[in-house]
Write a protein that holds these residues in place. Sequence first.
Motif, mmCIF file in Angstrom:
data_model
loop_
_atom_site.group_PDB
_atom_site.id
_atom_site.type_symbol
_atom_site.label_atom_id
_atom_site.label_comp_id
_atom_site.label_asym_id
_atom_site.label_seq_id
_atom_site.Cartn_x
_atom_site.Cartn_y
_atom_site.Cartn_z
ATOM 1 N N GLU A 747 5.616 -1.137 -1.627
ATOM 2 C CA GLU A 747 6.263 0.026 -0.997
ATOM 3 C C GLU A 747 6.878 0.949 -2.039
ATOM 4 O OE1 GLU A 747 9.122 -1.039 1.927
ATOM 5 O OE2 GLU A 747 7.644 -1.753 3.383
ATOM 6 N N VAL A 748 7.598 0.358 -3.005
ATOM 7 C CA VAL A 748 8.245 1.181 -4.032
ATOM 8 C C VAL A 748 7.198 1.849 -4.921
ATOM 9 C CG1 VAL A 748 9.813 1.165 -5.995
ATOM 10 C CG2 VAL A 748 10.340 -0.206 -3.984
ATOM 11 N N LEU A 749 6.162 1.121 -5.270
ATOM 12 C CA LEU A 749 5.096 1.717 -6.078
ATOM 13 C C LEU A 749 4.454 2.902 -5.358
ATOM 14 C CD1 LEU A 749 3.348 -1.460 -7.558
ATOM 15 C CD2 LEU A 749 4.759 0.209 -8.776
ATOM 16 N N ALA A 750 4.253 2.761 -4.053
ATOM 17 C CA ALA A 750 3.688 3.870 -3.272
ATOM 18 C C ALA A 750 4.625 5.070 -3.295
ATOM 19 C CB ALA A 750 3.437 3.415 -1.845
ATOM 20 N N ALA A 751 5.932 4.808 -3.186
ATOM 21 C CA ALA A 751 6.908 5.904 -3.240
ATOM 22 C C ALA A 751 6.912 6.556 -4.615
ATOM 23 C CB ALA A 751 8.299 5.366 -2.904
ATOM 24 N N PHE A 752 6.793 5.757 -5.674
ATOM 25 C CA PHE A 752 6.760 6.305 -7.036
ATOM 26 C C PHE A 752 5.494 7.136 -7.276
ATOM 27 C CE2 PHE A 752 9.793 3.157 -9.406
ATOM 28 C CZ PHE A 752 10.849 3.705 -8.697
ATOM 29 N N ILE A 753 4.396 6.702 -6.695
ATOM 30 C CA ILE A 753 3.155 7.484 -6.823
ATOM 31 C C ILE A 753 3.301 8.814 -6.089
ATOM 32 C CG2 ILE A 753 0.715 7.568 -6.144
ATOM 33 C CD1 ILE A 753 0.662 4.501 -6.670
ATOM 34 N N GLU A 754 3.896 8.773 -4.889
ATOM 35 C CA GLU A 754 4.100 10.005 -4.118
ATOM 36 C C GLU A 754 5.032 10.957 -4.851
ATOM 37 O OE1 GLU A 754 5.638 11.391 0.330
ATOM 38 O OE2 GLU A 754 5.124 9.288 -0.054
ATOM 39 N N ALA A 755 5.994 10.412 -5.608
ATOM 40 C CA ALA A 755 6.949 11.242 -6.351
ATOM 41 C C ALA A 755 6.440 11.598 -7.741
ATOM 42 C CB ALA A 755 8.280 10.506 -6.458
ATOM 43 N N SER A 756 5.158 11.315 -8.044
ATOM 44 C CA SER A 756 4.513 11.643 -9.339
ATOM 45 C C SER A 756 5.167 10.925 -10.509
ATOM 46 C CB SER A 756 4.538 13.159 -9.583
ATOM 47 O OG SER A 756 3.906 13.845 -8.532
ATOM 48 N N ILE A 757 5.748 9.745 -10.252
ATOM 49 C CA ILE A 757 6.324 8.930 -11.322
ATOM 50 C C ILE A 757 5.233 8.053 -11.943
ATOM 51 C CG2 ILE A 757 7.973 7.079 -11.827
ATOM 52 C CD1 ILE A 757 9.727 8.203 -9.560
ATOM 53 N N LEU A 758 4.338 7.560 -11.096
ATOM 54 C CA LEU A 758 3.259 6.684 -11.533
ATOM 55 C C LEU A 758 1.921 7.211 -11.034
ATOM 56 C CD1 LEU A 758 4.807 3.198 -10.565
ATOM 57 C CD2 LEU A 758 4.887 4.284 -12.817
ATOM 58 N N THR A 759 0.867 6.753 -11.669
ATOM 59 C CA THR A 759 -0.493 6.972 -11.159
ATOM 60 C C THR A 759 -1.237 5.642 -11.225
ATOM 61 O OG1 THR A 759 -1.321 7.572 -13.365
ATOM 62 C CG2 THR A 759 -0.599 9.377 -11.910
ATOM 63 N N GLU A 760 -2.154 5.443 -10.312
ATOM 64 C CA GLU A 760 -2.984 4.248 -10.367
ATOM 65 C C GLU A 760 -4.044 4.407 -11.453
ATOM 66 O OE1 GLU A 760 -3.797 2.109 -6.456
ATOM 67 O OE2 GLU A 760 -3.587 4.206 -5.801
ATOM 68 N N HIS A 761 -4.321 3.325 -12.152
ATOM 69 C CA HIS A 761 -5.336 3.375 -13.204
ATOM 70 C C HIS A 761 -6.706 3.640 -12.571
ATOM 71 C CE1 HIS A 761 -7.851 2.195 -16.605
ATOM 72 N NE2 HIS A 761 -6.751 2.330 -17.366
ATOM 73 N N PRO A 762 -7.484 4.548 -13.146
ATOM 74 C CA PRO A 762 -8.763 4.919 -12.518
ATOM 75 C C PRO A 762 -9.787 3.791 -12.435
ATOM 76 C CG PRO A 762 -8.543 5.919 -14.698
ATOM 77 C CD PRO A 762 -7.224 5.317 -14.369
ATOM 78 N N SER A 763 -9.687 2.787 -13.302
ATOM 79 C CA SER A 763 -10.720 1.750 -13.295
ATOM 80 C C SER A 763 -10.171 0.328 -13.178
ATOM 81 C CB SER A 763 -11.574 1.855 -14.568
ATOM 82 O OG SER A 763 -10.759 1.746 -15.728
ATOM 83 N N LEU A 764 -8.983 0.078 -13.723
ATOM 84 C CA LEU A 764 -8.422 -1.272 -13.678
ATOM 85 C C LEU A 764 -7.690 -1.498 -12.363
ATOM 86 C CD1 LEU A 764 -6.972 -1.553 -17.303
ATOM 87 C CD2 LEU A 764 -9.099 -2.565 -16.415
ATOM 88 N N PRO A 765 -8.032 -2.548 -11.612
ATOM 89 C CA PRO A 765 -7.359 -2.789 -10.330
ATOM 90 C C PRO A 765 -5.919 -3.260 -10.543
ATOM 91 C CG PRO A 765 -8.869 -4.589 -10.824
ATOM 92 C CD PRO A 765 -9.085 -3.548 -11.883
ATOM 93 N N ASN A 766 -5.044 -2.884 -9.607
ATOM 94 C CA ASN A 766 -3.628 -3.289 -9.634
ATOM 95 C C ASN A 766 -2.958 -2.975 -10.967
ATOM 96 O OD1 ASN A 766 -3.490 -4.310 -6.986
ATOM 97 N ND2 ASN A 766 -4.446 -6.232 -7.645
ATOM 98 N N THR A 767 -3.326 -1.857 -11.523
ATOM 99 C CA THR A 767 -2.750 -1.422 -12.797
ATOM 100 C C THR A 767 -2.262 0.015 -12.632
ATOM 101 O OG1 THR A 767 -4.283 -2.855 -14.000
ATOM 102 C CG2 THR A 767 -3.161 -1.141 -15.267
ATOM 103 N N TYR A 768 -1.123 0.312 -13.279
ATOM 104 C CA TYR A 768 -0.490 1.606 -13.082
ATOM 105 C C TYR A 768 -0.093 2.210 -14.426
ATOM 106 C CZ TYR A 768 -0.121 -0.282 -8.375
ATOM 107 O OH TYR A 768 -0.410 -0.834 -7.159
ATOM 108 N N ASN A 769 -0.079 3.544 -14.450
ATOM 109 C CA ASN A 769 0.343 4.294 -15.637
ATOM 110 C C ASN A 769 1.575 5.126 -15.311
ATOM 111 O OD1 ASN A 769 -1.826 3.364 -17.191
ATOM 112 N ND2 ASN A 769 -3.162 4.994 -16.408
#
Length: 880
Positions: A747-769
């Motif tokens: 849930e928090v990761l989804a909120a951070f992605i929505e707030a442009s804090i994180l992005t999901e890695h384009p190729s590695l699963p369950n990995t974030y930048n």
Amino acid sequence: MASHEDRRNSESLINTILHGHHDHYTSFIPRSSGIFNFLSQWILKLLFSDVVINKAQTASLNELREKGIIVYVSKYKSNLEYLFYNVRYNLEGLPAPTIGFDQSILCFQPVSHLFRVLLAHIDHLIRYKKFPDPYRSGFYKRCMEQGETALLSLVDRGGFHSRFVKSETDPIRHLIEIQQDVEKPIYLVPHLFLFSKKPMRYYPRLIDILFGGEENPGLLRRLLTLLRNPQNIFVEASEPISLKEFLQMPEHQDKSLEYLSFKLRQKLLNQLNKHRQSITGPVLRPREELKELVLRNNHFQRFMENYAKNHGKSIQETHKQADGYLQEIAANYNITLIRCLAMLFNWTWKTLFDGVVLDMEGLNRLKNTAQKAPVVLVPCHKSHLDYLLLSHVLFMHNMPCPHVAAGKNLTFWPMGPIFRRCGAFFIRRSFQGAQLYAKVFTEYIRMLVKEGFNIEFFIEGGRSRTGKIVLPKLGFLSILLKAYETGACDEMMFVPIFIGYDRVMEENVYLEELEGHKKKPETFMQLIKARKHLKRRYGRIYLQFDDPISLKNLLANFDLPFKEMGQRKRQIVYRNLGFRIIHRINQISVVTPQALIASAILNYPKKVFTKNELKDYIDVYLEHLDIQNVHLSDAFDNKARAVDEMLIHYTKRKFIERLDDKKKDNTISDNPTFVIVEDKRPNLEYYKNNSVHCFIPAAHIALAILTYENFQFSFDTLNADYGFLRDLLKYEFVYDVDKPTEDRVHEVLAAFIEASILTEHPSLPNTYNITPIGLRKLFCFATFLKTYLEAYWIVLSTLKQYKRSETTKKDLLKKILALGKKYYKRGQVSRIEALSQANYDNALAYFAQRGIRGAEDKEGLDFYTMMISKLLNSFTFLKW
């Protein structure tokens, strides 16, 4: 000309009657005009204008009219009540009843209608040797099919005799027959027309015998109340019953009309009686009789016999001791005093505060719940005003003042006797070594539950000194569940309640206690000194009600019935319910500008800041709160104004200082600069903690991410680190008992992605930048934890210096307080608010649970020192 018109109308009426139309009855109030009708309507409007209608409950009536046929249901037959609904509901734009089953209205009827009734009855009597019957003629059915609203009364002095002995038509049976013939559903809406909030007396007074009781006053008493104190009269609507659905229930199939009408009548009466009790409370027995219920039950008698035998006392001595304990504990409910104090507190809240922001939707849910089962109110506890405010709000919204569990420290004169009469019962801080006292208290609570009284208790045990909600104390909860187990009730509903303040009156007292000063006992002199608060304003109060928690439904989730559970399993139930309640209170809390701006000021990495720099932090927090759908104070509707007002407010209170920000041309800057006043940080910390729970999961995850050397991380690594932080601070914060750790992290990761804090890695699963802007935002969240980490580090440093046998807990706490001040002066601790006894207590509890109590526990001390130091170092590498 007028006489010719009247003659023509008379001839028309007579012709109508002569052609066999007899559908004119005094139980029907037509919608007609005319001078007399205008005057009668004007008189009735004036008479009923001050009667209070619960508009939240009646708001759905127009929707019901669109879907079906409405029949209002009252308990007692009353022409006055019928006229009220006809006149006031029409004025309010609500479905107004024009049909009154078995009613007969002669006064205030249009003259033309009375003339029609008279001619119709005479003609019918001549033709058929009996008066016309609106049931047999189908008049009521035709009117209802045409959309007319009706009123049904359940209790009438001659009603039972007419139905049972004389076999006259039962209106409920008639309604069932109509429903069986028509497609549209008939909605039965129980109504209460109340003249008083007073509970019914077990023994009526002489005035009740002569003029009717509070529940069903006689005509003279009704009229006197209506003329002298119409504002005391109020109307409440109960939940509607669909007659169509009632008849379709499996248990009602193939049943006789007599059976169905009996069952429906009992259901309606039961609903009305429970609704009334939810407003007035149970029948008020004399206090001595309530004592008898507690002390004279067979189970308790057997306990006292065994207790006397085991302690070498006579049964008389034991009885005397038990009676003394009950005298110490029991409330002495007095509705007259409550009504007087209600007026006083109306003035008090207006004097001290700018208003109460009340969750009316939640309050109406509570009112509906109170009609179905005993209610246990569980508010958070921030101030002594909490129990006064909640009792007052409930009483003013037509609910009885609850019986409130209060600490024995509040028995001082004169407040102790006053609190007792307002429903307070008193409890000792500890039952240790007081077996008989504990049993008397348990039996008293069981009696309250069985009698149907609403109970209020503070699950935190005492007022929160830190501003954040305290972990639940489970002792009183276990007593309530014991009452449920022994059959005091079939269901028990727990209602989490949030009470919040823009500013609390006890703020400075709390800060003194956190610095290690001893709590001062409540006394009459303290009450006298408290009058100085009447000269100040404390902002607004926020009152929110959550959905009730059904005890029956909760226990159904466990694999064993509660009666068969052992003590260990029961502790799991108590913890589950306790933490569930605390979490739900956090979920409905309101975030105020005071809390959010205090958070931004304290979390900003420098002591000096500009308004625009602070706004950047505030924007980050508001974005996160918006994603979580957190309740925000409506002051945030104008964010810029809210920020400006709070900066002015905190400047006036000398929490921050405004620096000279004049430009060269002597104009004032629109981006002023402020500096935080260092020794006022603990004051700001209190208000920051009011909303800190909204940010804790995000803070855990943000801090864990900041400890990583790279800007990329995996979910599994983060989940483990989140679990460590959550466990480390489990005595500080409450978490959702129903949500697994992995779900919360997602849930928090989804909120951070929505707030442009994180992005999901384009190729590695369950990995974030981490994004470039994300690093700064992560710092905004992580800083919420710095205060706690520094406090825990101070505790670890102290434990390293002393072996377990070298100091007591009390002395150890003094040494921790001293070392914390020393480290702060040296600059080894950056936050003065970390020097909090509450934080030290929680740290000691956590480390003790981990087996770390002194210098000999070197391995544990070294591990946690290393981990906390690593976390604290994460704050040093980044500057805003």
